[in-house]
Design an enzyme around this catalytic site. Structure first.
Site, mmCIF file in Angstrom:
data_model
loop_
_atom_site.group_PDB
_atom_site.id
_atom_site.type_symbol
_atom_site.label_atom_id
_atom_site.label_comp_id
_atom_site.label_asym_id
_atom_site.label_seq_id
_atom_site.Cartn_x
_atom_site.Cartn_y
_atom_site.Cartn_z
ATOM 1 C CB CYS A 70 -0.888 -0.018 1.245
ATOM 2 S SG CYS A 70 -1.851 1.482 1.536
ATOM 3 C CB CYS A 206 -2.869 3.961 -5.771
ATOM 4 S SG CYS A 206 -4.250 3.114 -4.952
#
Length: 283
Positions: A70, A206
């Site tokens: 992440c 992302c």
């Protein structure tokens, strides 16, 4: 023992899939903090706390090493946890554990130099700048981690971050191709306007964005290279384990998938990230 992979949702499965392909005999435990996703709009302290709790869960499941799949957690929480929490936690549990992120290997791929390298600051005018766009969550953009760390290593690379506040949520919600293309085209137009021209390269900052990489390619100038995080992360983890044998990856090829959200079979988006159906366990 096993390798833990942590993400706020299912986007990290794109990283996890690359790790499994690179190390098929290793044991992996994936944890999706779906009860608290997305992280991109949360403040820094919340992100640090949620990431710490996720790492604790994975260490308790027998993982020696946790990969933060992440960008938001890697950019906001990783250094804090490594410096202020892990030393005491290792003593508490009595074994070596560590946390790695996906931003370091991404920056190594973007700069072409190892993380330890820092450029000599000469103050000379750079004749030709390589313009690198980073499409990311608002929290990652606020951290400025890509701008700061790439500038330390390459004076000829100028980094511009474009926060995409709703894109990860749209992908999670299963938005259609036309809706996603409209949003991505708007972000590409916005950053190109700020730069004054189209970027030379781009980072999909992302993990969710990997699933719409083709839409980014269509929106960007034809031939714009994309830096892909999954492959870079897998190569970096293999190199790390070779240098640090105290962190064991296991040998049984085990796969477990945990969630703080709704357990059981997941929606079709998960199949797209992972390449097949999955069922998550509650934690």
């Amino acid at each position: 023992m096993a390798i833990g992979v942590f993400d706020s949702g299912v986007g990290g499965l794109s990283i996890h899939r690359a790790l499994v392909q690179a190390m098929p005999n290793a044991d992996f435990v994936y944890l999706a903090d779906q009860a608290n996703a997305p992280y991109g709009g949360r403040d820094g302290e919340e992100i640090v706390d949620l990431t710490r709790r996720g790492c604790e869960t994975l260490f308790a499941q027998g993982c020696d090493l946790v990969v933060l799949a992440c960008n938001t957690a890697s950019g906001i929480a990783l250094r804090r946890l490594q410096q202020t929490w892990l030393p005491a936690y290792r003593k508490q549990i009595g074994r070596p554990v560590n946390i790695l992120g996906i931003i370091v290997p991404t920056i190594e791929a973007a700069t072409g130099v190892p993380w330890e390298h820092e450029a000599e600051r000469r103050g000379e005018k750079v004749e030709k700048l390589d313009i690198l766009a980073v499409f990311c969550t608002p929290a990652t953009a606020r951290s400025r981690v890509y701008e700061i760390e790439i500038d330390k290593r390459r004076q000829d690379v100028a980094v511009f971050a474009e926060p995409c506040p709703h894109l990860a949520s749209m992908i999670e919600a299963g938005a259609g191709a036309v809706e996603l293309a409209t949003a991505i085209q708007a972000h590409v137009a916005a950053i190109s306007s700020r730069i004054g021209r189209a970027p030379d390269r781009a980072i999909l900052g992302c993990t969710h964005y990997e699933i719409v990489a083709d839409i980014f390619r269509a929106a960007l100038k034809p031939g714009t290279p994309l830096i892909h995080q999954p492959g870079a992360t897998a190569a970096a983890l293999e190199a790390y384990l070779a240098k640090h044998p105290q962190y064991r990856a296991g040998e049984g090829g085990g796969r477990r998938f945990l969630t703080t959200g709704k357990p059981g079979a997941q929606h079709t988006l998960v199949e797209t990230f992972w390449g097949g159906p999955l069922s998550f366990e509650a934690i």
